[in-house]
Design a protein around this motif. Structure first.
Motif, PDB file in Angstrom:
ATOM      1  N   LYS A  30      -5.626  -4.508 -29.622  1.00 53.86           N
ATOM      2  CA  LYS A  30      -5.654  -3.382 -30.462  1.00 53.86           C
ATOM      3  C   LYS A  30      -6.621  -2.839 -30.457  1.00 53.86           C
ATOM      4  N   LEU A  31      -7.901  -3.267 -30.225  1.00 52.30           N
ATOM      5  CA  LEU A  31      -9.343  -2.589 -30.230  1.00 52.30           C
ATOM      6  C   LEU A  31      -9.390  -1.930 -28.941  1.00 52.30           C
ATOM      7  N   LEU A  32      -9.206  -2.681 -27.661  1.00 50.45           N
ATOM      8  CA  LEU A  32      -9.060  -2.088 -26.528  1.00 50.45           C
ATOM      9  C   LEU A  32      -8.165  -0.999 -26.095  1.00 50.45           C
ATOM     10  N   VAL A  39      -5.566  -0.315 -18.750  1.00 53.57           N
ATOM     11  CA  VAL A  39      -4.805  -1.644 -18.831  1.00 53.57           C
ATOM     12  C   VAL A  39      -5.296  -2.643 -19.479  1.00 53.57           C
ATOM     13  N   ILE A  40      -4.459  -3.647 -20.240  1.00 52.24           N
ATOM     14  CA  ILE A  40      -5.027  -4.705 -21.032  1.00 52.24           C
ATOM     15  C   ILE A  40      -4.121  -5.844 -20.189  1.00 52.24           C
ATOM     16  N   GLU A  41      -5.240  -6.919 -19.584  1.00 51.53           N
ATOM     17  CA  GLU A  41      -4.411  -7.871 -19.241  1.00 51.53           C
ATOM     18  C   GLU A  41      -4.553  -9.124 -20.062  1.00 51.53           C
ATOM     19  N   LEU A  42      -3.397  -9.864 -20.175  1.00 50.97           N
ATOM     20  CA  LEU A  42      -3.300 -10.939 -20.890  1.00 50.97           C
ATOM     21  C   LEU A  42      -3.233 -12.234 -20.050  1.00 50.97           C
ATOM     22  N   ASN A 260     -19.919   1.082 -28.389  1.00 51.07           N
ATOM     23  CA  ASN A 260     -20.835   0.088 -28.954  1.00 51.07           C
ATOM     24  C   ASN A 260     -20.346  -0.533 -29.970  1.00 51.07           C
ATOM     25  N   ARG A 261     -19.297   0.293 -30.898  1.00 48.06           N
ATOM     26  CA  ARG A 261     -18.740  -0.448 -32.059  1.00 48.06           C
ATOM     27  C   ARG A 261     -17.667  -1.356 -31.808  1.00 48.06           C
ATOM     28  N   ILE A 262     -16.895  -0.987 -30.947  1.00 46.54           N
ATOM     29  CA  ILE A 262     -15.682  -1.856 -30.543  1.00 46.54           C
ATOM     30  C   ILE A 262     -16.147  -2.894 -29.567  1.00 46.54           C
TER      31      ILE A 262
END
Length: 470
Positions: A30-32, A39-42, A260-262
């Motif tokens: 969710k942050l990404l 793309v978010i790889e799982l 930076n924050r995430i």
């Protein structure tokens, strides 16, 4: 101006390089997604029940990014992965295969001709489910180049829209990588019709430089990690593209202002370890799951809110929860997440008590660790446990874990007052995870430690009952 996709592989490192709770494995994607990675790889499916639930949970919460999951070269695994992933707004299936002769025979037990056939069949099977299919040549830089060209051609012909080549040893230098990519485009002209991607390890501390060199030689998707362990750094590459992208005629969608924050939030989750003196896992505040319901909401809306909280209820339990919701909603203007948690804990999956609390003794002070002595009864047998903890609730939960001989992930712990005055009643809701599934228990008492113990045992009995029935 062409866009460079950033494919984050942080979640694929989980389990190998660091440990995350189930809740954290949902929160990091969710942050990404908020950060703007393409793309978010799982991780793929290894433990069917747990991994399918994890993928399904991420797929339902990621709003903008592509969610990519690898599949094995087998129809059964492809079907199982797709069933978990199909609710994602932008799903992608990844067909990963070793291309070097040694890895083909050692990992896949296949000769080159059989591997080409397996790649083609797997990609065709994936394309029947989604248009977004990626072929990943896992050890491309140390393979026989003629066979690599043949494998890529086979993958593109079968329908792959993205082809990723990997430097699995992290030993290639930027100029060598540039020459390698130029030869790919020269010998596989079909690459111009798809997106070429790169994965590069950081063994020589050159991964970021290789990623930039790759972009200048036609690569349009880079695998990087927000929490970088031997990978291309998401922060470094994104900032370089933001600074120099105009010069190279490319852009990057990652929001560098929020970087930076995430990245710090993700690093905190990846680096924090569960204390041996506490049953509490790494805590993650999940404000995105806050709900607000009224008496006008129907059963579909209520059960969708319950699902957003992480519960997977049967049809029968769903009906019970809705009935309980209606009774409470008639007396209240708004039902929030905390109240809905309490309703689920009270109404769903009411089961016989396998474990019964017989007694507990808690010692606490401000100069030493708290100690708990617990007595539980199971089928007429008295069980005892003693533990030290960081506080009375810590010690009590650890003592129960000592009796059980196992640890359940403590997903959430809520305390609130339900009456006023000197003899005020406290209510506790405990959420435990077992096999990826969420179970909640509720306890009430004038003693907040007592209500916490009741809630834990209530959730524990639900887990024990369902595992016995399975």
């Amino acid at each position: 101006m062409e866009q460079i996709r950033i494919s984050d592989v942080t979640m694929k490192q989980s389990g190998k390089d660091f440990s995350l709770s189930f809740k954290e494995k949902i929160e990091i994607p969710k942050l990404l997604d908020k950060l703007g990675v393409s793309v978010i790889e799982l991780e793929g499916i290894v433990q069917p029940k747990i991994d399918a639930l994890r993928i399904k949970s991420v797929a339902s919460t990621v709003k903008h990014s592509i969610v990519a999951v690898p599949v094995q070269l087998a129809q059964e695994n492809i079907d199982a992965t797709w069933n978990a992933l199909k609710e994602a707004k932008h799903p992608r299936l990844q067909v990963c295969a070793s291309i070097s002769t040694v890895q083909m025979e050692y990992l896949f037990k296949k000769k080159p001709a059989a591997m080409l056939q397996a790649i083609e069949e797997a990609i065709c099977a994936c394309c029947a489910k989604t248009a977004d299919v990626e072929f990943v040549a896992e050890d491309a830089t140390r393979s026989d180049t003629a066979f690599l060209y043949q494998a890529i051609q086979t993958a593109i012909r079968a329908g792959a829209k993205t082809v990723t080549v990997c430097d699995a040893t992290g030993s290639i230098l930027p100029d060598e990588l540039g020459a390698f990519l130029d030869s790919l485009y020269e010998n596989v002209p079909q690459l111009k019709d798809v997106t070429l991607g790169l994965s590069c390890l950081n063994e020589l501390a050159m991964a970021d430089a290789c990623a930039i060199a790759a972009i200048r030689h036609g690569v349009r998707e880079i695998k990087a990690a927000a929490y970088q362990i031997n990978q291309v750094s998401l922060s470094n590459v994104s900032r370089l593209l933001a600074a120099k992208g105009d010069t190279w005629g490319v852009s990057c969608p990652v929001r560098t202002v929020e970087m930076n924050r995430i990245v710090k939030q993700i690093a905190w989750m990846c680096e924090t370890r569960r204390s041996k003196n506490s049953p509490f896992d790494n805590g993650v505040a999940d404000m995105d799951n806050e709900v607000s319901l009224t008496s006008h909401d129907n059963i579909t809306t209520v059960l969708k809110a319950v699902e957003r909280l992480g519960y997977d209820l049967s049809e029968e339990d769903g009906a019970r929860v809705y009935e309980a919701f209606k009774k409470i909603a008639e007396r209240r203007d708004v039902i929030t997440s905390r109240e809905l948690d309490t309703i689920v804990a009270s109404a769903a999956m009411q089961v016989p008590s396998t474990y019964v609390l017989r007694s507990y003794s808690i010692t606490a002070s401000n100069i030493s660790s708290s100690m708990a002595h617990m007595q539980l009864e199971k089928h007429g047998q008295m069980l005892e446990g003693v533990a030290l903890g960081d506080g009375p609730v810590d010690a009590a939960f650890l003592a129960i874990e000592n009796i059980l001989g196992c640890h359940y992930e403590l997903d959430d712990f809520q305390i609130r007052s339900v009456t006023e005055g000197r003899e005020a009643m406290g209510e506790t809701v405990v959420r435990l995870r077992s096999g990826g599934k969420l179970y909640s228990g509720r306890g009430t008492s004038t003693d907040i430690v007592g209500s916490s113990i009741q809630a834990y045992i209530n959730a524990l009995n639900k887990i024990t009952y369902e595992e016995a029935e399975a």
